[in-house]
Enzyme design. Structure first.
Site, mmCIF file in Angstrom:
data_model
loop_
_atom_site.group_PDB
_atom_site.id
_atom_site.type_symbol
_atom_site.label_atom_id
_atom_site.label_comp_id
_atom_site.label_asym_id
_atom_site.label_seq_id
_atom_site.Cartn_x
_atom_site.Cartn_y
_atom_site.Cartn_z
ATOM 1 C CE LYS A 67 -4.037 0.316 2.148
ATOM 2 N NZ LYS A 67 -5.213 0.092 1.305
HETATM 3 N N1 PPE Z 1 -7.067 -3.212 -3.330
HETATM 4 C C1 PPE Z 1 -6.751 -1.922 -3.105
HETATM 5 C C2 PPE Z 1 -6.126 -1.144 -4.198
HETATM 6 C C3 PPE Z 1 -6.999 -1.370 -1.841
HETATM 7 O O1 PPE Z 1 -6.672 -0.106 -1.607
HETATM 8 C C4 PPE Z 1 -7.608 -2.141 -0.834
HETATM 9 C C5 PPE Z 1 -7.920 -1.541 0.502
HETATM 10 C C6 PPE Z 1 -7.918 -3.497 -1.128
HETATM 11 C C7 PPE Z 1 -7.630 -3.990 -2.383
HETATM 12 C C8 PPE Z 1 -8.479 -4.410 -0.094
HETATM 13 O O2 PPE Z 1 -7.504 -4.716 0.870
HETATM 14 P P1 PPE Z 1 -7.893 -5.055 2.375
HETATM 15 O O3 PPE Z 1 -8.404 -3.799 2.981
HETATM 16 O O4 PPE Z 1 -6.639 -5.513 2.971
HETATM 17 O O5 PPE Z 1 -8.931 -6.102 2.328
HETATM 18 N N2 PPE Z 1 -8.481 -0.243 0.407
HETATM 19 C C9 PPE Z 1 -8.648 0.599 1.578
HETATM 20 C C10 PPE Z 1 -9.391 1.863 1.207
HETATM 21 C C11 PPE Z 1 -8.533 2.847 0.515
HETATM 22 C C12 PPE Z 1 -8.736 4.249 1.024
HETATM 23 O O6 PPE Z 1 -7.874 4.716 1.777
HETATM 24 O O7 PPE Z 1 -9.756 4.854 0.684
HETATM 25 C C13 PPE Z 1 -9.464 -0.105 2.662
HETATM 26 O O8 PPE Z 1 -10.374 -0.858 2.339
HETATM 27 O O9 PPE Z 1 -9.165 0.163 3.833
#
Ligand code: PPE
Length: 303
Positions: free
Chosen positions: A156
């Site tokens: 990230k």
């Molecule tokens: N892909 C991306 C590009 C991404 O940013 C997230 C989280 C995910 C997949 C899912 O990952 P996880 O949260 O570990 O299941 N995106 C964050 C939101 C971005 C933002 O700051 O707005 C989140 O879900 O927290």
């Protein structure tokens, strides 16, 4: 989003309005930062952080990729996150961020001072109640997901999110809730802030980590939960056509949780409303994160 009183900044709590950096901060100009998004839920035994260990591990891995020397151990970071939640009270989302705060002109990040902050907010629904209840509308973005050789797609890293912002902007301007991005091979990668799954011919499919996706922690939780419910989950390449013709499509993410997709590029997905499988997984996930299933108690860290 609702602000909170305090932000943890390099080991101290400062008031929300005092958490500042210089305009010439390296991260502001070149995107040199690593962040996380973590949910906090109310459970019968008090507030709990969901999969804190895994989020902190991904943050530290991201720092390693970026060459950042974070002067804290994983345990210290976990404790600081819990302390931030405790001090602010009613929060449901935590955003830690390690970034180069030093004033510098020039790309070389070596030796530029690093800062580490932990912000917590009340976020509520990420994609909006309508998308959550009726299923979200997606477009395929004209922007491709940065691939593993062009950017650290599995971390990230702040700078990479420019592509996600552009994709999200396109979606919003075209009246959609979210954008799905393809990868360099033209296969489905993920959405601007969520991983993607399809349900087709009785199986659940999701792109592989080598497809230039962020290895989502919600993705991992849903794969385990779905397997536990008896579904076969396959990590495989997914084409745009596979996606259009799936019985169901849904997204997963910390912020978006499990959200069904009703329409992509003006084509109805299945019946154009949340499907049976996504609904079952969303409801199970809602129970798991709130400590209602002892099998997944292992994923909760009480504050
Ligand atoms: N892909 C991306 C590009 C991404 O940013 C997230 C989280 C995910 C997949 C899912 O990952 P996880 O949260 O570990 O299941 N995106 C964050 C939101 C971005 C933002 O700051 O707005 C989140 O879900 O927290």
């Amino acid at each position: 989003m609702e602000k909170t009183a305090k932000i943890w900044m390099d080991g101290k709590f400062v008031d929300w309005n005092d958490a500042k950096v210089h305009v010439l901060a390296h991260a502001l100009n070149y995107g040199t930062g690593v962040f996380e998004g973590i949910r906090v839920y109310e459970t019968a035994k008090g507030l709990a952080v969901f999969r804190l260990k895994e989020h902190v591990k991904r943050l530290l891995d991201g720092c390693k990729v970026m060459g950042f020397e974070l002067p804290y151990t994983a345990e210290e970071v976990r404790n600081a996150i819990k302390e931030t939640v405790r001090i602010n009270g009613k929060v449901d989302y935590v955003k830690p961020c390690a970034f180069l705060c030093g004033e510098a002109v020039g790309l070389n990040p070596i030796g530029v001072p690093l800062t580490f902050t932990i912000t917590s907010v009340y976020l509520g629904s990420y994609l909006g109640k309508d998308a959550q209840e009726k299923g979200a509308t997606l477009i395929t973005s004209s922007w491709f997901r940065p691939w593993n050789l062009a950017a650290p797609a599995g971390s990230k890293v702040n700078g990479i999110y420019v592509t996600s912002c552009l994709a999200k902007m396109d979606a919003k301007k075209r009246g959609a809730d979210e954008a799905v991005m393809l990868n360099a091979q033209g296969n489905v990668a993920e959405c601007s802030g969520e991983n993607i799954f399809i349900y087709k011919r009785g199986k659940i499919y999701t792109p592989k980590t080598s497809d230039s996706i962020l290895e989502g922690i919600t993705r991992n939780s849903i794969m385990e939960i779905a397997t536990g419910l008896g579904y076969e989950v396959v990590e495989s390449e997914i084409s745009k056509i596979d996606m259009y013709t799936a019985d169901e499509v849904f997204m997963t993410g910390t912020a978006a949780e499990v959200t069904s997709v009703a329409k992509i590029d003006d084509r109805l997905i299945g019946e154009g409303k949340p499907g049976k499988v996504a609904k079952e997984l969303a409801s199970k996930y809602a129970d798991v994160v709130r400590g209602k299933d002892p099998k997944y108690e292992k994923w909760l860290d009480r504050v």
